[in-house]
Motif scaffolding. Structure first.
Motif, PDB file in Angstrom:
ATOM      1  N   PRO A  68      93.540  48.571  28.381  1.00  0.00           N
ATOM      2  CA  PRO A  68      94.371  49.769  28.497  1.00  0.00           C
ATOM      3  C   PRO A  68      93.509  51.018  28.627  1.00  0.00           C
ATOM      4  O   PRO A  68      92.356  51.042  28.196  1.00  0.00           O
ATOM      5  N   PRO A  69      94.056  52.071  29.215  1.00  0.00           N
ATOM      6  CA  PRO A  69      93.298  53.326  29.374  1.00  0.00           C
ATOM      7  C   PRO A  69      93.311  54.153  28.097  1.00  0.00           C
ATOM      8  O   PRO A  69      93.746  55.310  28.076  1.00  0.00           O
ATOM      9  N   THR A  70      92.821  53.551  27.031  1.00  0.00           N
ATOM     10  CA  THR A  70      92.793  54.183  25.718  1.00  0.00           C
ATOM     11  C   THR A  70      91.382  54.082  25.153  1.00  0.00           C
ATOM     12  O   THR A  70      90.525  53.384  25.706  1.00  0.00           O
ATOM     13  N   ALA A  71      91.158  54.742  24.034  1.00  0.00           N
ATOM     14  CA  ALA A  71      89.843  54.680  23.406  1.00  0.00           C
ATOM     15  C   ALA A  71      89.475  53.254  23.034  1.00  0.00           C
ATOM     16  O   ALA A  71      88.308  52.857  23.123  1.00  0.00           O
ATOM     17  N   GLN A  72      90.449  52.447  22.620  1.00  0.00           N
ATOM     18  CA  GLN A  72      90.160  51.056  22.283  1.00  0.00           C
ATOM     19  C   GLN A  72      89.848  50.240  23.519  1.00  0.00           C
ATOM     20  O   GLN A  72      89.053  49.301  23.472  1.00  0.00           O
ATOM     21  N   GLY A  73      90.446  50.606  24.644  1.00  0.00           N
ATOM     22  CA  GLY A  73      90.255  49.864  25.886  1.00  0.00           C
ATOM     23  C   GLY A  73      89.098  50.413  26.702  1.00  0.00           C
ATOM     24  O   GLY A  73      87.938  50.300  26.293  1.00  0.00           O
ATOM     25  N   THR A  75      87.988  53.850  29.306  1.00  0.00           N
ATOM     26  CA  THR A  75      88.252  55.114  29.963  1.00  0.00           C
ATOM     27  C   THR A  75      86.967  55.611  30.621  1.00  0.00           C
ATOM     28  O   THR A  75      85.923  54.954  30.560  1.00  0.00           O
ATOM     29  N   ASP A  78      83.948  55.519  28.448  1.00  0.00           N
ATOM     30  CA  ASP A  78      83.236  54.235  28.358  1.00  0.00           C
ATOM     31  C   ASP A  78      82.264  54.072  29.513  1.00  0.00           C
ATOM     32  O   ASP A  78      81.128  53.618  29.328  1.00  0.00           O
ATOM     33  N   TRP A 373      87.644  43.374  21.584  1.00  0.00           N
ATOM     34  CA  TRP A 373      88.948  43.293  22.214  1.00  0.00           C
ATOM     35  C   TRP A 373      89.788  42.107  21.718  1.00  0.00           C
ATOM     36  O   TRP A 373      90.515  41.476  22.487  1.00  0.00           O
ATOM     37  N   SER A 390      87.470  51.494  19.201  1.00  0.00           N
ATOM     38  CA  SER A 390      88.002  52.787  19.635  1.00  0.00           C
ATOM     39  C   SER A 390      87.049  53.944  19.352  1.00  0.00           C
ATOM     40  O   SER A 390      87.354  55.091  19.673  1.00  0.00           O
TER      41      SER A 390
END
Length: 489
Positions: A68-73, A75, A78, A373, A390
């Motif tokens: 996902p386009p999130t801090a955990q995924g 962006t 990254d 992940w 994240s």
């Protein structure tokens, strides 16, 4: 022989975290798309430079099979982090089940659309991408991932009862799952044909993608019912009768839309963790094959399972054997080589050994993995480079120090010798100059030179200052060039 000594201190704004993106030199003809091609054992870029990849695996194994386009995924931050730390490669888990999820041969374009922001962010930072039909234990119903629902036919007589499953990797050894693989290799229900069609769809999407390094056809293919016998002889008949024909079918499908990008074959699953031969052969008329291989020392695996481990230093011998074997298999099948998976552990001794051995063999690599992940199919839960996916500030510092290395990212000539000491930062690299249309580029680790790097070039000159932790070297003549970097003490 010219001797040029250049002493450079790290620029203060870089240590403060400022980002200045280095843009590579323009293509010689002004139009070449930056993609990697095979040249003998090497991968070369659009300028004819030998590229050595130090990359990471980016595989999101849960629906929707894209980070996902999130801090955990994943962006832009990254992608910047990867560039800043010298990682110039990424193996992207573009899964078959995402490409054609609902019906055979029918693409869901939104899946690769969701990957495109990641692809764009990496390409903008000159990070080479290997597109990977990742699978482990075939499908979720067997405890894995990778194949679409429609490609998962429960075979008889197993379909008459509940699925007998086991955690990864033991699930491979269940008779039903092994039969599923055998049916795939035999093209029962046309599933292999549809696998090849899905690759044609994927290759059509990425054929002109800047910074592509091609297509990894299948992650860690399982041999099927005879899988356990592969531990004895490596299963030569499996290659001859199943893997090679299947991969050639997928290769032909790719070539209907993309004649140029590298297509990577992977050996049967046990070859990554045992000293076994592999048996791929050349493909008539094919010049852009790759051998994508994995390196998992048995002692590290035993440690991850809570079993008594042997001497971890024995992994040096194992890793040396696997690197040498990969180079030999590459020669036999007329392919370039890439260690596309290794690591999957927080054991820094093991990581340091594998990275050092790869340097000595001038072997490119993709470490497993960038972030954990929530990986459902792993033998070792200690993976990823962060304590918290994240938070990019939560790096595992000792682990990162083994992976962030001074190394030649692109060489205007033929690499000959590479050494790097993660304790001292001492780096030595020798290459024979060639006719590339761009200078040699070396990444200088930001983690290993407390007082700044002292750079000495014998046989060439540094043609730019230290910019974004990178220097460029131009040979003074035809004699070998040796670059030495030490801490500026």
């Amino acid at each position: 022989m010219a001797l040029v000594a250049v002493r450079l201190l790290l620029v203060a704004v870089l240590s403060a975290g400022a980002i200045v993106l280095v843009v590579g030199p323009a293509a010689a003809d002004g139009s070449a798309v930056p993609q990697l091609r095979r040249d003998g054992r090497w991968m070369v870029d659009q300028f004819g430079r030998v590229v050595l990849v130090h990359g990471l695996n980016l595989v999101w194994k849960h629906k929707p099979y894209v980070p996902p386009p999130t801090a955990q995924g994943f962006t832009d931050k990254d992608a910047e982090w990867l560039y800043d730390h010298g990682f110039n490669g990424a193996r992207l888990g573009t899964l078959w089940t995402g490409v054609t999820p609902d019906r055979p041969g029918v693409e869901d374009p939104s899946y690769l659309d969701r990957w495109q922001p990641v692809v764009n962010a990496l390409a903008e930072r000159r990070i080479w991408m290997q597109f990977d039909f990742h699978q482990d234990m075939w499908h979720e119903k067997y405890g894995g991932e990778g194949a679409p629902d429609w490609a998962t036919h429960r075979p008889e007589p197993f379909a008459r009862s509940a699925i007998a499953s086991a955690p990864f990797p033991m699930g491979y050894w269940m008779p039903e799952l092994s039969t599923v693989y055998d049916n795939f290799w035999a093209n029962k229900n046309g599933v292999l044909d549809q696998f090849a069609r899905a690759w044609a769809i994927t290759a059509n999407r990425y054929k002109d993608q800047p910074y592509s390094m091609g297509y990894d056809l299948m992650n860690e293919p399982w041999a099927g019912i005879e899988g356990m016998t592969c531990l004895i002889d490596g299963c030569p008949d499996t290659y001859r009768n199943e893997l090679q024909p299947a991969f050639e079918k997928a290769l032909r499908a790719v070539r209907t839309v993309d004649p140029n990008n590298i297509v990577w074959f992977e050996p049967q699953q046990f070859a990554g963790g045992q000293r076994l031969d592999t048996f791929f052969t050349p493909v008539d008329g094919e010049q852009n094959l790759g051998f994508s291989w994995h390196n998992y020392c048995p002692d590290v695996f035993a440690e991850s399972q809570g079993l008594p481990a042997g001497n971890m230093q024995g992994c040096r011998s194992f890793s040396t054997d696997r690197n040498q074997h990969a180079l030999d298999q590459g020669r036999r099948m007329n392919a370039t080589t890439l260690m596309s998976e290794w690591g999957a552990t927080d054991n820094t001794t093991a990581i340091g050994i594998d990275a050092d051995v790869a340097d000595r063999h001038l072997m490119g690599w993709m470490h497993w993995a960038y972030k954990k992940w929530g990986d459902p199919t792993t033998a070792d839960g200690d993976q990823g480079l962060f304590v918290d996916d994240s938070d990019l500030q939560s790096t595992k510092k000792d682990k990162l120090r083994r992976l962030v290395r001074t190394y030649p990212q692109a060489t205007a000539g033929i690499p000959k010798r590479l050494r790097f000491d993660t304790n001292t930062g001492d780096f030595t690299y020798t290459y024979e100059p060639g006719n590339a249309d761009a200078p040699t580029e070396i990444f200088v680790s930001p983690l290993h030179y407390k007082h700044g790097p002292a750079i000495t070039v014998d046989g060439g000159t540094v043609t730019n200052g230290l910019t974004d932790n990178r220097i460029q070297i131009t040979a003074s003549g035809n004699k070998p060039v040796t670059v030495t970097i030490k801490d500026h003490s």
